[in-house]
Design a protein around this motif. Sequence first.
Motif, PDB file in Angstrom:
ATOM      1  N   GLY A  97      -2.022  -4.094 -18.481  1.00  0.00           N
ATOM      2  CA  GLY A  97      -2.045  -2.633 -19.110  1.00  0.00           C
ATOM      3  C   GLY A  97      -1.622  -1.637 -18.274  1.00  0.00           C
ATOM      4  N   LEU A  98      -0.570  -2.032 -17.411  1.00  0.00           N
ATOM      5  CA  LEU A  98       0.010  -1.175 -16.381  1.00  0.00           C
ATOM      6  C   LEU A  98       1.211  -0.719 -17.175  1.00  0.00           C
ATOM      7  CD1 LEU A  98       0.101  -3.191 -13.081  1.00  0.00           C
ATOM      8  CD2 LEU A  98      -1.429  -1.299 -13.855  1.00  0.00           C
ATOM      9  N   SER A  99       1.405   0.964 -17.053  1.00  0.00           N
ATOM     10  CA  SER A  99       2.545   1.607 -17.717  1.00  0.00           C
ATOM     11  C   SER A  99       3.206   2.276 -16.468  1.00  0.00           C
ATOM     12  CB  SER A  99       2.105   2.333 -18.941  1.00  0.00           C
ATOM     13  OG  SER A  99       0.971   3.274 -18.545  1.00  0.00           O
ATOM     14  N   LYS A 100       2.554   2.700 -15.758  1.00  0.00           N
ATOM     15  CA  LYS A 100       3.347   3.571 -14.585  1.00  0.00           C
ATOM     16  C   LYS A 100       2.844   3.065 -13.156  1.00  0.00           C
ATOM     17  CE  LYS A 100      -0.452   6.937 -15.327  1.00  0.00           C
ATOM     18  NZ  LYS A 100      -0.687   8.299 -15.803  1.00  0.00           N
ATOM     19  N   PRO A 101       3.331   3.458 -12.175  1.00  0.00           N
ATOM     20  CA  PRO A 101       2.979   3.016 -10.905  1.00  0.00           C
ATOM     21  C   PRO A 101       1.521   3.270 -10.478  1.00  0.00           C
ATOM     22  CG  PRO A 101       5.068   4.066 -10.775  1.00  0.00           C
ATOM     23  CD  PRO A 101       4.609   4.205 -12.293  1.00  0.00           C
ATOM     24  N   THR A 102       0.772   2.498  -9.691  1.00  0.00           N
ATOM     25  CA  THR A 102      -0.545   2.801  -9.506  1.00  0.00           C
ATOM     26  C   THR A 102      -0.738   1.906  -8.182  1.00  0.00           C
ATOM     27  OG1 THR A 102      -2.893   2.584 -10.288  1.00  0.00           O
ATOM     28  CG2 THR A 102      -1.358   0.766 -10.555  1.00  0.00           C
ATOM     29  N   ILE A 120      -4.579 -12.289  -4.319  1.00  0.00           N
ATOM     30  CA  ILE A 120      -5.124 -11.815  -5.505  1.00  0.00           C
ATOM     31  C   ILE A 120      -4.777 -10.535  -5.682  1.00  0.00           C
ATOM     32  CG2 ILE A 120      -7.258 -11.197  -7.193  1.00  0.00           C
ATOM     33  CD1 ILE A 120      -8.507 -13.735  -5.696  1.00  0.00           C
ATOM     34  N   VAL A 121      -4.041  -9.802  -6.781  1.00  0.00           N
ATOM     35  CA  VAL A 121      -3.742  -8.402  -6.945  1.00  0.00           C
ATOM     36  C   VAL A 121      -4.458  -7.846  -8.080  1.00  0.00           C
ATOM     37  CG1 VAL A 121      -1.962  -6.873  -7.434  1.00  0.00           C
ATOM     38  CG2 VAL A 121      -1.350  -8.976  -6.059  1.00  0.00           C
ATOM     39  N   THR A 122      -5.441  -6.911  -7.746  1.00  0.00           N
ATOM     40  CA  THR A 122      -6.149  -6.142  -8.605  1.00  0.00           C
ATOM     41  C   THR A 122      -5.724  -4.684  -8.823  1.00  0.00           C
ATOM     42  OG1 THR A 122      -8.099  -7.543  -7.939  1.00  0.00           O
ATOM     43  CG2 THR A 122      -8.560  -5.561  -9.316  1.00  0.00           C
ATOM     44  N   PRO A 123      -5.603  -4.023  -9.883  1.00  0.00           N
ATOM     45  CA  PRO A 123      -4.839  -2.795  -9.946  1.00  0.00           C
ATOM     46  C   PRO A 123      -6.158  -2.008  -9.841  1.00  0.00           C
ATOM     47  CG  PRO A 123      -4.119  -4.144 -11.854  1.00  0.00           C
ATOM     48  CD  PRO A 123      -5.068  -5.021 -10.942  1.00  0.00           C
ATOM     49  N   LYS A 124      -5.991  -0.614  -9.033  1.00  0.00           N
ATOM     50  CA  LYS A 124      -6.962   0.296  -8.679  1.00  0.00           C
ATOM     51  C   LYS A 124      -6.812   1.484  -9.760  1.00  0.00           C
ATOM     52  CE  LYS A 124      -8.472   1.776  -4.951  1.00  0.00           C
ATOM     53  NZ  LYS A 124      -8.595   2.020  -3.446  1.00  0.00           N
ATOM     54  N   THR A 125      -7.655   2.141 -10.190  1.00  0.00           N
ATOM     55  CA  THR A 125      -7.720   3.324 -10.919  1.00  0.00           C
ATOM     56  C   THR A 125      -7.831   4.497 -10.284  1.00  0.00           C
ATOM     57  OG1 THR A 125      -8.489   2.092 -13.062  1.00  0.00           O
ATOM     58  CG2 THR A 125      -8.514   4.571 -13.209  1.00  0.00           C
ATOM     59  N   SER A 126      -6.892   5.238 -10.062  1.00  0.00           N
ATOM     60  CA  SER A 126      -7.044   6.400  -9.074  1.00  0.00           C
ATOM     61  C   SER A 126      -7.841   7.661  -9.777  1.00  0.00           C
ATOM     62  CB  SER A 126      -5.729   6.869  -8.755  1.00  0.00           C
ATOM     63  OG  SER A 126      -5.719   8.188  -8.063  1.00  0.00           O
ATOM     64  N   PRO A 127      -8.774   8.074  -9.248  1.00  0.00           N
ATOM     65  CA  PRO A 127      -9.539   9.146  -9.930  1.00  0.00           C
ATOM     66  C   PRO A 127      -8.659  10.352 -10.139  1.00  0.00           C
ATOM     67  CG  PRO A 127     -10.731   8.556  -7.822  1.00  0.00           C
ATOM     68  CD  PRO A 127      -9.343   7.646  -8.011  1.00  0.00           C
ATOM     69  N   PHE A 128      -7.614  10.426  -9.263  1.00  0.00           N
ATOM     70  CA  PHE A 128      -6.640  11.532  -9.460  1.00  0.00           C
ATOM     71  C   PHE A 128      -5.806  11.340 -10.466  1.00  0.00           C
ATOM     72  CE2 PHE A 128      -2.828  13.640  -8.433  1.00  0.00           C
ATOM     73  CZ  PHE A 128      -3.013  15.110  -8.166  1.00  0.00           C
TER      74      PHE A 128
END
Length: 92
Positions: free
Chosen positions: A37-42, A54-62
């Motif tokens: 569900g990645l649509s932009k750099p993160t 193991i690569v786990t996407p992080k959600t940036s609060p900013f």
Amino acid sequence: MIDLLLITSYHYFMTTTVSITSQWQIYLPEQIRKALGLSKPTQATLTVHGDKLIVTPKTSPFLTMAGKYIHKKPTQPINLNRVRDLVDYTKI
């Protein structure tokens, strides 16, 4: 070359082989980005488990606040030349 194993909360497994550049960067193929569900750099958390990465996407609060305050008008003029000086990038 490195093999990436994708494990989502739905226990869906996807494996693909990617290259590592001379600057130690990897490219996430479109099928992996869509599955996550990645649509932009993160940002991401990297975890080594035995001989696996193991690569786990992080959600940036900013970044989650992007556009949240678009309807608000600034109370004072914003000097765009100084915006980068005012942002604390250590928590992004």
